[in-house]
Motif scaffolding. Sequence first.
Motif, PDB file in Angstrom:
ATOM      1  N   ALA A 184      31.455  72.259  72.360  1.00  0.00           N
ATOM      2  CA  ALA A 184      30.931  73.580  72.683  1.00  0.00           C
ATOM      3  C   ALA A 184      30.239  74.182  71.462  1.00  0.00           C
ATOM      4  O   ALA A 184      30.563  73.845  70.333  1.00  0.00           O
ATOM      5  N   GLN A 185      29.283  75.056  71.728  1.00  0.00           N
ATOM      6  CA  GLN A 185      28.497  75.644  70.624  1.00  0.00           C
ATOM      7  C   GLN A 185      29.187  76.846  69.980  1.00  0.00           C
ATOM      8  O   GLN A 185      28.830  77.255  68.898  1.00  0.00           O
ATOM      9  N   PHE A 186      30.154  77.398  70.705  1.00  0.00           N
ATOM     10  CA  PHE A 186      30.884  78.538  70.155  1.00  0.00           C
ATOM     11  C   PHE A 186      32.357  78.165  70.037  1.00  0.00           C
ATOM     12  O   PHE A 186      32.890  77.456  70.890  1.00  0.00           O
ATOM     13  N   ARG A 240      35.156  84.620  65.995  1.00  0.00           N
ATOM     14  CA  ARG A 240      34.395  83.546  66.660  1.00  0.00           C
ATOM     15  C   ARG A 240      33.404  82.960  65.675  1.00  0.00           C
ATOM     16  O   ARG A 240      33.082  83.582  64.665  1.00  0.00           O
ATOM     17  N   LYS A 299      29.574  80.408  65.617  1.00  0.00           N
ATOM     18  CA  LYS A 299      28.515  79.759  66.390  1.00  0.00           C
ATOM     19  C   LYS A 299      28.011  78.575  65.582  1.00  0.00           C
ATOM     20  O   LYS A 299      27.602  78.729  64.429  1.00  0.00           O
ATOM     21  N   ARG A 339      29.988  91.796  77.032  1.00  0.00           N
ATOM     22  CA  ARG A 339      31.306  91.178  77.226  1.00  0.00           C
ATOM     23  C   ARG A 339      32.167  92.012  78.170  1.00  0.00           C
ATOM     24  O   ARG A 339      32.810  91.496  79.064  1.00  0.00           O
ATOM     25  N   TYR A 344      34.980  80.725  78.380  1.00  0.00           N
ATOM     26  CA  TYR A 344      33.983  80.231  77.437  1.00  0.00           C
ATOM     27  C   TYR A 344      32.704  81.075  77.504  1.00  0.00           C
ATOM     28  O   TYR A 344      32.093  81.369  76.486  1.00  0.00           O
ATOM     29  N   ARG A 355      30.927  83.127  74.329  1.00  0.00           N
ATOM     30  CA  ARG A 355      29.569  82.968  73.832  1.00  0.00           C
ATOM     31  C   ARG A 355      28.686  84.190  74.087  1.00  0.00           C
ATOM     32  O   ARG A 355      27.500  84.178  73.805  1.00  0.00           O
ATOM     33  N   THR A 356      29.265  85.240  74.661  1.00  0.00           N
ATOM     34  CA  THR A 356      28.494  86.464  74.888  1.00  0.00           C
ATOM     35  C   THR A 356      28.627  87.350  73.657  1.00  0.00           C
ATOM     36  O   THR A 356      29.734  87.688  73.263  1.00  0.00           O
TER      37      THR A 356
END
Length: 461
Positions: free
Chosen positions: A261-263, A288, A290, A428, A417, A421-422
């Motif tokens: 995953a990217q986040f 978090r 990224k 959110r 997820y 990523r928001t």
Amino acid sequence: MTDRFNFTQSLTCVACGDILADPITLSCGYTVCSHCFPVSSPTSVKKSVFRCPVPHCESATHLFGPELLADVTVTELTNILRKYLPNCSLPPSPCSEIDTTSNSTDFIATSVIPLLQCHSCTSPVVDPITTPCGHTYCRLCILQSKIDTDQCNTCYRPLPKFSNLLSQAPNHLISRLVKDFQLSGLLPCNTRETALLDSVHLQQNNVPLFISGKVILPGQSFRLPIYAPNHLRMFRDSLIPSSRYNGLCLAAVHRSRPQVAQFGTILQIIGVEHHKDAIIIDVVGVDRFKLDTHQEEDETTLVANFEILHEASIRQLSIEIPNSPSADDHLGLQKQHEQVSQYAVDLADTVLRFIQHLSQQSTMPAGVLHTQTAGLLGPLWFESMKALHGPMPSKLNPTAVCWWAAVVLPVAHTDLYLLLRTIPIIDRLELVISWMQNLQSQWERCRSSAIHAFSQVPQQL
Ligand SMILES: [Zn+2]
Ligand SMILES: [Zn+2]
Ligand SMILES: [Zn+2]
Ligand SMILES: [Zn+2]
């Protein structure tokens, strides 16, 4: 030796006023003579409950109780002081304060400075923690060794719980001596900025990733059992001593084949349990991140470059609301910020009200079919969620509300997820509200079709 480092004062017991005898360091970080401890509380019959003999101690609890052993480092320091005590009491010579080539400097370099080293990394100790067995380590060093073993690396006696080591006050006496020597230039200044997850940079490079089967959100507590040897290896390889979070961390991303995953979420380790064939790690999500890029080092190791999405830096990005005043001038921008903040609080309030609505005592008599969602999950659910995930946050902290709501509501991992990523807080919170609306309409649809089906039954008989 002149006492320009106030050795005599540092090594005097605050309880009895004498040079420390058989010194022990308490979990509040203060050192007293063993005969000055414990001062048992007159109201308590339990041996482990005692009053701290240090009058200015502000620590609410004292762990380890009466089974503390002598502080090895402070014992050595008092031995040295006693040896030189006759000279100590002499008034310092006029030039002693600036005379760094005198015997006192040699003496400090040869006898005292080696004592201020960590028992693990052998560098000058940073944030010194003294274990109940009397050995002093850097906090990050003792946390790291607690991951590998339950025993002190020096004497093999059992170590306290990980969470106690994490929250224990540093050894005040040793901290002060290290600082004094560093200020005087006798000890190198060691600020211990670990290269990864340091307190300065949001952009982090070549960080080992921990691949997790779950999406863990900021603020969420989670128990990670680690059994398989390769999982254990990945866990050890991805442990990051972090000065930013003052503890051991994992940069966790969840598995989403074929890519990661990217986040992801930085997890701070807050507990470790050693079992026969496994270790269980208690973690809590902090910030978090990224991913920019990631690459495989070998079969079990992924390293990545990423940016930490610190909440304070995100707020600047979320200033897009319709009909807001022009952001050209400073005043307009400030006004916009206020509007966004107020809007976020309003959304957080909506989320909290819905959760309270779900957790009410149901107003319908048991056995009656109805479509209302009030009390759908009930007070028992609410109590267990609070026990698991902490009390309900205030609407004035919309970020905490968004993460807390996401872990207490019954939501799929893909949705979690999506939330992770928001970026803007408003988006959110709106996402969480959309889950609540879905839950509500699903429930109403499902119940009304059940009611309809039941209403058909007598007519068919
Ligand atoms: Zn104390
Ligand atoms: Zn004493
Ligand atoms: Zn160390
Ligand atoms: Zn020990």
